[in-house]
Design an enzyme around this catalytic site. Sequence first.
Site, PDB file in Angstrom:
ATOM      1  N   GLU A 150       4.334 -58.246 -67.746  1.00 47.75           N
ATOM      2  CA  GLU A 150       4.469 -56.794 -67.561  1.00 47.75           C
ATOM      3  C   GLU A 150       5.641 -56.427 -66.648  1.00 47.75           C
ATOM      4  OE1 GLU A 150       2.494 -54.655 -69.416  1.00 47.75           O
ATOM      5  OE2 GLU A 150       1.887 -56.583 -70.283  1.00 47.75           O
TER       6      GLU A 150
ATOM      7  N   ARG B 131      33.167 -59.085 -74.507  1.00 50.74           N
ATOM      8  CA  ARG B 131      34.253 -58.755 -75.444  1.00 50.74           C
ATOM      9  C   ARG B 131      35.224 -57.724 -74.877  1.00 50.74           C
ATOM     10  NH1 ARG B 131      33.417 -54.125 -78.233  1.00 50.74           N
ATOM     11  NH2 ARG B 131      34.614 -54.648 -80.109  1.00 50.74           N
TER      12      ARG B 131
END
Length: 277
Positions: A119, A161
């Site tokens: 959780e 990138r």
Amino acid sequence: MRLDVVTIFPEYLEPLNVSLVGKARARGQLQVGVHDLRDWTYDRHNTVDDTPYGGGPGMVMKTEPWGDALDEILADGYEAGARGPVLVVPTPSGRPFTQELAVELSERPWLVFTPARYEGIDRRVIDEYATRMPVYEVSIGDYVLAGGEAAVLVVTEAVARLLPGVLGNAESHRDDSFAPGAMANLLEGPVHTKPPVWRGRGIPEVLLSGHHGKIARWRRDEALRRTTAHRPDLIERTAPAAFDKKDREMLSILGWAPDPEGERSGRFWRRVEDVEE
Ligand code: 6GU
């Protein structure tokens, strides 16, 4: 750039050895450390979770392993300020991860990721490190994953990138869909390559014409077509001034009209049939 990832599933991060991120690592443009959270447990069962205070389902990741792991990783090379680390906490309750945030993170020298299972992590861990460094709690979309590791791969690839020299062609991200500062945020249209006929399917004539102006216009029209179909929300919140005359003609053909209430409501465009209801 340096990346550290602390996880109970180090093997989940194997894709960081592959493709763009793997090559950036091999070239020395990216230093990546993947750390097993259980290396900072000291009981026989290498326990990283416990039951939630206040009750409820599931388990919560314990403070101590995260605290010890982060202290040790951050101690190695820590600086305060712009050259210092930022903590990236993947969580479905985080802020949306966007291209704008990818650009912001790509400008930092050191990212530390804390993908959680169960959780989530005891809140005190995030609050503690937020006193020492910027903390970004990020969600990669409106769905729930079993853990944050896949989100780390997503964020890492979007950020890597953008690093200078990683993608090769500096032009390449200027017209990315969602690139900040674009005239209007449109999805990119279709692309084609050889052969000129495949299973009876040809290439749109205009792309073979060599007419750069017409090609640019066709691409723009296709981007508008795709964006209205898949992301009408992007069209709705774009001020009419971000579109040129030809864009507005195309939007009209696609069944979109300026909303007279736009300036007030922030919804600048409507589907024509919505106007007439
Ligand atoms: Cl970052 N983590 C998890 N567990 N689920 C998600 C998510 C992150 N983003 C969207 N769903």
